[in-house]
Motif scaffolding. Structure first.
Motif, short mmCIF file in Angstrom:
data_model
loop_
_atom_site.label_atom_id
_atom_site.label_comp_id
_atom_site.label_asym_id
_atom_site.label_seq_id
_atom_site.Cartn_x
_atom_site.Cartn_y
_atom_site.Cartn_z
N LEU A 107 43.33 21.08 -15.29
CA LEU A 107 43.03 22.41 -15.80
C LEU A 107 41.97 22.34 -16.90
O LEU A 107 41.00 23.11 -16.90
N PHE A 108 42.12 21.38 -17.80
CA PHE A 108 41.13 21.23 -18.87
C PHE A 108 39.84 20.59 -18.36
O PHE A 108 38.78 20.81 -18.94
N LEU A 109 39.92 19.83 -17.28
CA LEU A 109 38.70 19.32 -16.65
C LEU A 109 37.89 20.48 -16.08
O LEU A 109 36.65 20.52 -16.24
N ILE A 110 38.56 21.42 -15.46
CA ILE A 110 37.87 22.61 -14.94
C ILE A 110 37.17 23.35 -16.07
O ILE A 110 36.00 23.72 -15.96
N ARG A 111 37.88 23.55 -17.19
CA ARG A 111 37.26 24.23 -18.32
C ARG A 111 36.09 23.42 -18.87
O ARG A 111 35.05 23.98 -19.21
#
Length: 136
Positions: free
Chosen positions: A119-123
């Motif tokens: 999820l934080f990789l996507i952000r």
């Protein structure tokens, strides 16, 4: 300033920024909860110093993310994401270790941590390339 005016002051995509703001809030609560009452199976493996580092990484990352997501201070949000990844990395390392050394399966925990990191990789991918959100 009313709620509508405040909402309109947030640059698009408002909904996405609000969702990430809420996610950062959850990470902050998790970091505070971990600091105040760490899970014993993890804290026992890490020891007291690394347990504090683990929770502080979440607290610092989440606080920075909450403060930087709405105004579009992407350099600060990226730094915040790195702190959060550090917290998840420590957690993942211990959970994987427990999976192989303790009784029971930790596959659900491992999968959940990997999803959170993703999820934080996507952000991180979304905010790549600029120090500040480009103004349109």
């Amino acid at each position: 300033m009313g709620v509508r005016a405040l909402w309109r002051s947030v640059r698009e995509p408002r909904t996405l920024k609000s969702i990430y703001g809420a996610i950062y809030s959850v990470v902050l609560l998790g970091g505070i909860g971990t600091l105040l009452s760490p899970p014993q199976s993890i804290a026992g493996e890490l020891g007291p110093v690394l347990t504090v580092i683990w929770s502080v990484a979440f607290i610092m990352g989440a606080t920075g993310g909450m403060l930087s997501v709405m105004p579009g201070w992407w350099w600060a949000e990226r730094l915040s994401i790195y702190f959060i990844w550090t917290g998840f990395g420590i957690y993942l390392f211990v959970v994987i270790n427990l999976h192989f050394t303790a009784n029971g399966s930790r596959i659900t925990q491992i999968a959940t941590i990997v999803i959170a990191v993703a999820l934080f990789l996507i952000r991180r991918v979304q905010i790549h390339g600029y120090s500040f959100e480009p103004r349109r």
